[in-house]
Design a protein around this motif. Structure first.
Motif, mmCIF file in Angstrom:
data_model
loop_
_atom_site.group_PDB
_atom_site.id
_atom_site.type_symbol
_atom_site.label_atom_id
_atom_site.label_comp_id
_atom_site.label_asym_id
_atom_site.label_seq_id
_atom_site.Cartn_x
_atom_site.Cartn_y
_atom_site.Cartn_z
ATOM 1 N N ALA A 263 0.837 -1.211 0.000
ATOM 2 C CA ALA A 263 0.000 0.000 0.000
ATOM 3 C C ALA A 263 0.869 1.258 0.000
ATOM 4 C CB ALA A 263 -0.933 -0.014 1.208
ATOM 5 N N ILE A 264 1.968 1.224 0.761
ATOM 6 C CA ILE A 264 2.882 2.374 0.774
ATOM 7 C C ILE A 264 3.542 2.538 -0.593
ATOM 8 C CG2 ILE A 264 5.026 3.286 1.753
ATOM 9 C CD1 ILE A 264 4.285 1.869 4.385
ATOM 10 N N ALA A 265 3.963 1.410 -1.187
ATOM 11 C CA ALA A 265 4.644 1.464 -2.480
ATOM 12 C C ALA A 265 3.741 2.043 -3.559
ATOM 13 C CB ALA A 265 5.118 0.068 -2.879
ATOM 14 N N THR A 266 2.444 1.749 -3.484
ATOM 15 C CA THR A 266 1.508 2.215 -4.515
ATOM 16 C C THR A 266 0.880 3.562 -4.188
ATOM 17 O OG1 THR A 266 -0.263 0.941 -3.451
ATOM 18 C CG2 THR A 266 0.924 -0.121 -5.258
ATOM 19 N N SER A 267 1.320 4.198 -3.099
ATOM 20 C CA SER A 267 0.701 5.466 -2.676
ATOM 21 C C SER A 267 1.141 6.661 -3.517
ATOM 22 C CB SER A 267 1.024 5.733 -1.199
ATOM 23 O OG SER A 267 2.437 5.909 -1.026
ATOM 24 N N GLN A 310 9.715 -4.955 1.475
ATOM 25 C CA GLN A 310 9.827 -3.700 0.731
ATOM 26 C C GLN A 310 10.239 -3.946 -0.729
ATOM 27 O OE1 GLN A 310 12.453 -0.960 2.687
ATOM 28 N NE2 GLN A 310 12.274 0.615 1.096
ATOM 29 N N LYS A 311 11.293 -4.714 -0.921
ATOM 30 C CA LYS A 311 11.794 -4.971 -2.272
ATOM 31 C C LYS A 311 10.776 -5.751 -3.102
ATOM 32 C CE LYS A 311 15.772 -7.039 -4.660
ATOM 33 N NZ LYS A 311 17.115 -7.672 -4.470
ATOM 34 N N LYS A 312 10.188 -6.782 -2.506
ATOM 35 C CA LYS A 312 9.246 -7.617 -3.246
ATOM 36 C C LYS A 312 7.979 -6.841 -3.596
ATOM 37 C CE LYS A 312 7.178 -12.225 -3.178
ATOM 38 N NZ LYS A 312 6.992 -13.475 -2.405
ATOM 39 N N ALA A 313 7.506 -5.982 -2.684
ATOM 40 C CA ALA A 313 6.298 -5.191 -2.947
ATOM 41 C C ALA A 313 6.529 -4.247 -4.126
ATOM 42 C CB ALA A 313 5.899 -4.413 -1.698
ATOM 43 N N MET A 314 7.655 -3.589 -4.123
ATOM 44 C CA MET A 314 7.955 -2.655 -5.205
ATOM 45 C C MET A 314 8.061 -3.377 -6.548
ATOM 46 S SD MET A 314 10.510 -1.316 -7.343
ATOM 47 C CE MET A 314 12.126 -1.624 -6.638
ATOM 48 N N ASP A 320 3.146 -6.531 -11.960
ATOM 49 C CA ASP A 320 1.731 -6.902 -12.013
ATOM 50 C C ASP A 320 0.839 -5.766 -12.495
ATOM 51 O OD1 ASP A 320 2.506 -9.341 -11.050
ATOM 52 O OD2 ASP A 320 1.991 -8.897 -8.957
ATOM 53 N N GLU A 321 1.169 -4.533 -12.089
ATOM 54 C CA GLU A 321 0.292 -3.407 -12.402
ATOM 55 C C GLU A 321 0.909 -2.416 -13.389
ATOM 56 O OE1 GLU A 321 -1.484 -1.438 -9.056
ATOM 57 O OE2 GLU A 321 -1.261 -3.196 -7.756
ATOM 58 N N GLY A 322 2.200 -2.584 -13.677
ATOM 59 C CA GLY A 322 2.853 -1.600 -14.544
ATOM 60 C C GLY A 322 2.915 -0.228 -13.899
ATOM 61 N N LYS A 323 2.890 -0.193 -12.566
ATOM 62 C CA LYS A 323 2.867 1.058 -11.815
ATOM 63 C C LYS A 323 4.135 1.194 -10.994
ATOM 64 C CE LYS A 323 -0.132 3.586 -8.573
ATOM 65 N NZ LYS A 323 -1.334 3.496 -7.721
ATOM 66 N N ARG A 324 4.655 2.416 -10.916
ATOM 67 C CA ARG A 324 5.929 2.640 -10.223
ATOM 68 C C ARG A 324 5.727 3.397 -8.919
ATOM 69 N NH1 ARG A 324 9.532 4.896 -15.164
ATOM 70 N NH2 ARG A 324 11.135 4.967 -13.526
ATOM 71 N N LEU A 325 6.801 3.528 -8.149
ATOM 72 C CA LEU A 325 6.721 4.117 -6.820
ATOM 73 C C LEU A 325 6.125 5.518 -6.829
ATOM 74 C CD1 LEU A 325 10.151 2.986 -5.336
ATOM 75 C CD2 LEU A 325 7.892 2.292 -4.549
ATOM 76 N N ASP A 326 6.417 6.295 -7.870
ATOM 77 C CA ASP A 326 5.880 7.658 -7.922
ATOM 78 C C ASP A 326 4.659 7.760 -8.829
ATOM 79 O OD1 ASP A 326 7.168 7.245 -10.294
ATOM 80 O OD2 ASP A 326 8.491 8.984 -10.174
ATOM 81 N N GLY A 327 4.081 6.595 -9.203
ATOM 82 C CA GLY A 327 2.852 6.595 -9.973
ATOM 83 C C GLY A 327 3.026 6.650 -11.476
#
Length: 736
Positions: A263-267, A310-314, A320-327
């Motif tokens: 959730a933090i990674a995708t925020s 942390q590493k695996k979530a990122m 899976d979503e094609g989404k990065r830490l900064d969106g």
């Protein structure tokens, strides 16, 4: 009596495609090291040693590898410079070679191996035409191969150059002027690990071809090392235990914290806010244990949280979503803004900001005396263009002092220098010494590429006639061998670099690549992925170039008003001494009187004179003095000269600086003078004279004043009897 042999040397040979041979020898030198080899090609010899501590230091959770590369001046019969006359700290070139070795070796040590390892490579004999850095990676790996230190190699490194469209392995110094691609490639028998080098606007296909060509050679080097290791019984490595694990704790952390970390990674939060949230999540979990329990568990909690949560979530978020830490999307570049002429007193300045990375570049223009002097073991000369990169702790919000220059700063600055160098006119096209300084003010990913962009802006702002603007971009890779998924990331963040599988920096113009640096941290990276990364990098590079040229479309037409001007002229080679004067007296006097700086260098059959000054009038005055010194008197020309001395048969007149000629008593006036007193001429007096000829026997110049006077009406020229040898000798005596 047969002499007993006190050592048992083992040799292996590698034959390059062109027939040159490389020898690896072990068992003769440095036998107390865990592993040591001598690598020899021609007269070039490298001694590589490796030593590892028996146990890891307590609480060490990383690979403490130290690589040193040193070139001994005695290797080619030279004395070190300086007062002490001994080798000092590593120079920039040695640091750069050590970094090349380190970057290829480090990923191959076991992840749980934390003992200190020291790799030392010394150049002990140097063939002046062989580039030793191309052999250093092979030497370091061979030393590990003959040791029992745990290592996932062997590796080798080779230089690839392209000469007249053909790839060449480990070219000589004398071949380098003709290359349009020069890269170092490191790898194992199965994979490429590291690439770094410079190019003259080559295509992505050409660079990929060079990497493939290098890998075929690397495979041969690795096979020989594997054979050597088995022959010595060193294919079985020492046992070790450097990590204590708690499987129950690891599973608890994954089970309880992974979803929260995801959730933090995708925020889509900013760097420091995201770090604070991750740290708070880890601290909240650790708070359930007592201080006594945390003495043992805190390091495990930190490692498990970082590696498995942390590493695996990122990574899963991206795959899976094609989404990065900064969106952002995987191919999206962060917002960019830039500005030129930000520093009004600098010769040129450029400010480049991309996301949370910011570089401020300045340009300073100088004379030949400002050029960097290179006095290395095998390379001597000067560098007209230099680039310096500074990375202060405040750029990442760290509360610590800046202490000296790090190897990282040297490496990042060198990459940016390589990127810009092909586009900067040097030599007679641009007589200035050029210094670019990049100060990193913020950093969250790819500050070296920001340096390239800021440097381009600053150079064009300074009026340097950059051939083409250059931009740079850092690419990343996230891959999963189990699922086969992979994603190439454009313009990576610091966390994406740290947690990803590849860091790939590419710089270039619209027409091709000028420099690259790549570090691969995963096995089995296919050329398909590499080609995709290069193409995605090309598109990103062009996008950034559009923004740079919107800010400043072309170099300024002229330098800024306060920039000292530099004017370059050529003079005859045999006139250099006259301009310098005895002990430098003449040139020093010109500089003092005009307030300019003058340098003279010799090139082929001419002298190159640079006159550097703030005021145009001062430069013009210095140039006039120089032109007068080197000017060749012309017969028939009139000169306004100074009478330097009076002799019984005439006067010696200085018609140009340092050039005197005889005004004979008979050429002063149309009327005849019996003595010089009758002429009325005085020493120090100015007089107009005409150069009427040159004495055929002596080469002396002959002047006339009467040729400038109207001829009296009815004047009859008196017949002159030829002067005898005695009279000529008398005149010559007076001249001397």
């Amino acid at each position: 009596m047969e002499e007993k042999k006190l050592y048992n040397a083992v040799q292996k040979f590698i034959t390059l495609a062109d027939g040159r041979e490389i020898m690896i020898e072990t068992g003769k030198l440095a036998k107390q090291a865990d592993g040591s080899v001598v690598v020899k090609q021609g007269d070039t010899m490298l001694l590589a040693t490796v030593v590892a501590a028996k146990d890891a230091k307590p609480d060490t959770d990383f690979m403490p590898l130290q690589v040193e590369y040193k070139e001994k001046y005695a290797a080619c019969g030279r004395y070190p410079g300086g007062f002490m006359k001994r080798e000092g700290k590593a120079n920039d070139s040695e640091v750069l070679v050590a970094r090349l070795i380190d970057r290829a070796l480090r990923p191959l040590f076991p992840s749980d191996y934390h003992a200190e390892v020291y790799v030392t490579v010394n150049l002990i004999s140097a063939d002046k035409d062989i580039q030793p850095d191309a052999l250093a990676g092979l030497a370091a790996s061979a030393a590990l191969a003959v040791s029992d230190i745990p290592f996932g190699g062997p590796i080798s490194e080779v230089r690839v150059a392209r000469i007249n469209g053909e790839y060449c392995i480990n070219p000589t110094f004398s071949q380098m002027p003709d290359v349009d691609l020069d890269i170092m490639v490191g790898g194992t028998i199965d994979n490429i690990l590291m690439v770094e080098g410079e190019m003259k606007e080559v295509s992505e296909e050409v660079m990929l071809g060079a990497i493939k060509f290098a890998h075929e050679e690397i495979k041969k080097h690795c096979a020989v090392q594997i054979e050597l290791s088995k022959e010595l019984g060193k294919d079985v490595k020492r046992t070790y235990c450097h990590e204590v694990n708690d499987e129950e704790l690891r599973q608890t952390i994954i089970r309880e914290l992974y979803d929260k970390a995801y959730a933090i990674a995708t925020s889509g939060t900013m760097k420091h806010e995201r770090e604070d949230m991750f740290n708070a999540l880890e601290a909240e979990f650790a708070a359930r244990y007592t201080e006594e329990e945390l003495v043992e568990k805190a390091p495990l909690i930190h490692r498990y949280f970082h590696d498995y949560v942390q590493k695996k979530a990122m990574r899963n978020m991206i795959l899976d979503e094609g989404k990065r830490l900064d969106g952002r999307r995987t191919d999206e570049i962060r917002p960019i803004w830039c500005e030129t002429d930000y520093l009004p007193a600098a010769h040129g300045s450029g400010l480049f900001t991309r996301g949370e990375t910011q570089a401020l570049a300045t340009v300073t223009l100088g004379t030949k005396m400002d050029e960097k002097v290179k006095d290395e073991v095998l390379v001597q000369g000067t560098e007209q263009f230099v680039l310096h990169y500074n990375f202060p702790p405040f750029s990442t919000g760290e509360a610590k002092a800046a202490r000296g220059l790090s190897r990282r700063e040297i490496g990042h600055g060198h990459l940016a220098w390589r990127a810009l160098k092909p586009m900067i006119p040097l030599g007679e096209e641009n007589p200035y010494a050029v210094r670019v300084v990049s100060d990193i003010l913020e950093s969250n990913g790819s500050s070296s590429m920001a340096t390239v962009c800021a440097g381009t802006l600053a150079l064009m702002d300074a009026g340097v006639k950059l051939r083409k603007p250059v931009s740079g971009i850092a690419m990343g890779l996230i891959s999963d061998s189990e699922s086969g998924k992979w994603a190439v990331l454009s313009d990576i963040l610091g966390d994406e670099d740290h947690l990803g599988d590849m860091d790939f920096k590419v710089t270039g113009t619209r027409d091709g690549i000028t420099a690259t640096q790549m570090d691969i941290k995963v096995d089995g990276l296919s050329y398909e992925v590499l080609a995709a990364a290069l193409e995605q990098a090309r598109k990103g590079r062009l996008h950034i170039l559009d923004i740079l040229t919107d800010c400043i479309a072309a170099p300024r037409a002229d330098y800024k008003p306060f920039v000292p001007r530099l004017v370059q002229i050529h003079i005859p080679k045999d006139s250099i001494g006259a301009v310098i004067g005895p002990g430098g007296k003449v040139i020093q006097e010109i500089q003092k009187q005009t307030g300019t700086t003058i340098t003279i260098t010799e090139d082929d059959q001419k002298g190159i004179v640079d006159v550097f000054g703030v005021e145009k009038s001062a430069i013009d005055a210095a140039l006039q003095r120089i032109k007068e010194i080197v000017a060749v008197p012309e017969i028939g020309e009139t000169y306004h000269g100074k009478i330097k001395s009076i002799v019984p048969f005439g006067a010696f007149v200085e018609i140009m600086p340092g050039k005197e000629a005889l005004l004979h008593i008979s050429e002063i006036d149309w009327k005849r003078f019996e003595t010089m007193e009758e002429s009325g001429l005085k020493e120090g007096e100015m007089i107009d004279v005409k150069l009427i000829g040159v004495d055929e026997k002596t080469g002396k110049l002959k002047l006339s004043h009467r040729a400038l006077l109207p001829k009296p009406e009815g004047y009859v020229e008196r017949e002159r009897r030829p002067r005898g040898d005695r009279e000529r000798r008398r005149d010559d005596r007076h001249r001397d």
